[in-house]
Design a protein around this motif. Structure first.
Motif, PDB file in Angstrom:
ATOM      1  N   ASP A 293      44.738  26.692  51.926  1.00  0.00           N
ATOM      2  CA  ASP A 293      45.518  25.818  51.040  1.00  0.00           C
ATOM      3  C   ASP A 293      46.967  26.283  51.002  1.00  0.00           C
ATOM      4  OD1 ASP A 293      46.621  24.201  49.130  1.00  0.00           O
ATOM      5  OD2 ASP A 293      44.904  24.318  47.774  1.00  0.00           O
TER       6      ASP A 293
ATOM      7  N   LYS B  99      49.378  26.224  47.825  1.00  0.00           N
ATOM      8  CA  LYS B  99      49.309  27.274  46.799  1.00  0.00           C
ATOM      9  C   LYS B  99      50.018  28.552  47.233  1.00  0.00           C
ATOM     10  CE  LYS B  99      45.080  25.548  44.656  1.00  0.00           C
ATOM     11  NZ  LYS B  99      43.685  25.858  44.252  1.00  0.00           N
TER      12      LYS B  99
ATOM     13  N   GLU C  26      49.156  32.100  45.711  1.00  0.00           N
ATOM     14  CA  GLU C  26      47.713  32.290  45.725  1.00  0.00           C
ATOM     15  C   GLU C  26      47.167  32.038  47.121  1.00  0.00           C
ATOM     16  OE1 GLU C  26      43.729  30.803  43.281  1.00  0.00           O
ATOM     17  OE2 GLU C  26      45.593  29.678  43.092  1.00  0.00           O
TER      18      GLU C  26
END
Length: 428
Positions: free
Chosen positions: A46, A49, A53
């Motif tokens: 992802d 993010k 993260e």
């Protein structure tokens, strides 16, 4: 079938249960896309993010693979998009596996059309969807069994990922020959491992050269409005522990002089037949500055699948315009922060410019504002020294000497040397 786990092992990718991603055992950089065949799930790093993260995003729906997966830039970069599109086609094939053969192909074509529209400039996307569709059509015409057609799509999707991993390895080997101890290299956007499946484009060769001992300093441009250079490239390079200087987009000349930049190395979204290259907006600006300095090598690095011989000239490449929210979002946050800290009052504007004076016209009228947000620009061949690819290194004028047949021959030879069988539909 493609033994994709064996390919992962050869490349040096190991599963990290904490993140849910495969991570390289030397550079510490993750694989951007893989497929869980036991659960029929596509898994994407992802990238929306990052760098805050490190996690993965999963889906079993080809529509979500397209939006938000591809269009929403959970996965991004031409090669990674192509790999995700291949698995998006597999998700569609699984969804329609109980259809009659005629309707199965019809639905699969609709899925391909849908996925193709999510990021039209990135040619590997359509390359992957076309391959999956063709192998399914051939399977149906040969034996008429939808189940076997689904497995043909599975093979094509795994092949696309395996091919990218193997060809990116060849790209790194050729690219490292053009890197020397003491190089100060400027890059832009995130033309690297995270824009491929792993280790591709511009950054892959730099990261590998560095972990193998070459003394290289990177200058990474911020790359507004999504700031992929600031967020993704710096995160990626830092995973490999490379020394990095961050500069904003209006610091090209200053950075050249302050840090002694002697090379520019960027990724690619599309190469036209005349050797023009479409890449993230701002790439052509760096090329023009490098040309004025005269002693700075300007390289693009890419997969052969971004070479679009059907597009004769750079001016023919379609340039996607993205949402103006990418430009305005930062200033909405700034206004919120200023209100929170009582720098401005509660009566203040919540955004700039206000929506009521923004127009989607091409040319603004009195009191109106247009926000122009193209995703790419095109660098003319005269400003490019070399285009480093996974099938060889070319001067821009040499691109027109390539043919699809010649490129496929090189690809097939390299893949088969590594034990990956090329789908018959490509050879034909």
């Amino acid at each position: 079938m493609v033994d994709i786990q064996n390919v992962f092992k050869k490349i040096g990718l190991e599963f990290d249960p904490d993140s849910g991603a495969y991570v390289h055992n030397k550079t510490n950089i993750p694989l951007t896309v893989h497929y869980e065949h036991d659960t029929e799930t596509m898994v994407l790093l992802d990238q929306t993010k990052l760098p805050y993260e490190f996690t993965v995003w999963k889906t079993q729906d080809y529509r979500k693979a397209g939006i938000p997966g591809i269009k929403g830039m959970i996965v991004r970069g031409s090669q990674a998009i192509g790999c995700a599109a291949g698995y998006g086609m597999l998700l569609a094939a699984n969804e329609y596996k109980n259809e009659q053969k005629e309707n199965f192909i019809k639905k699969l074509r609709e899925a391909a059309d849908f996925l193709n529209e999510t990021r039209p400039t990135a040619s590997p996307l359509k390359w992957a969807t076309d391959l999956c569709l063709k192998v399914a059509e051939k399977s149906i015409s040969k034996n008429g069994k939808v189940g076997e057609a689904v497995e043909a799509v599975r093979y094509a999707a795994d092949y696309f990922l395996a091919a990218d991993l193997i060809l990116s390895w060849y790209l790194r080997q050729d690219g490292k020959k053009h890197l020397e101890d003491g190089d100060v290299v400027m890059t832009h956007c995130n033309g690297g491992s995270m824009s491929s499946s792993y280790g591709g484009h511009a950054l892959g060769m730099l990261e590998e050269a560095y972990v193998e001992g070459k003394d290289i300093i990177m200058v990474s441009k911020e790359t507004r409005p999504r700031s992929q250079g600031y967020k993704l490239t710096v995160w990626e390079l830092n995973r490999a522990q490379m020394p990095i200087v961050i500069v904003t987009d209006n610091m090209i000349s200053s950075a050249f002089e302050r840090f002694g930049v002697n090379k520019v190395l960027l990724g690619v979204d599309r190469v036209a037949r005349d050797g023009s290259v479409a890449n993230k907006i701002g790439s052509a600006d760096i090329a023009r500055v490098a040309d004025l300095y005269g002693n700075v090598d300007f390289y693009y690095a890419t997969s052969y699948s971004t070479i679009d011989l059907e597009t004769k000239k750079g001016k023919d490449i379609p340039i996607e315009e993205r949402s103006i929210d990418e430009v305005t979002y930062f200033y909405i946050l700034e206004a919120e922060d200023k209100r929170k800290n009582k720098v401005i009052s509660e009566k203040s504007l919540k955004e700039w410019p206000p929506k009521n004076i923004i127009t989607n016209k091409k040319v603004p009228g009195k009191g109106e504002i247009v926000i122009y947000n193209p995703a790419f620009d095109v660098t003319p061949p005269k400003l490019i020294d070399l285009i480093i690819t996974d099938i060889g290194v070319y001067a821009p004028h040499q691109i027109k000497t390539l043919t699809n047949e010649k490129m496929n021959q090189i690809v097939n030879k390299r893949l088969e040397k590594q034990g990956v069988k090329v789908p018959e539909i490509i050879i034909e």
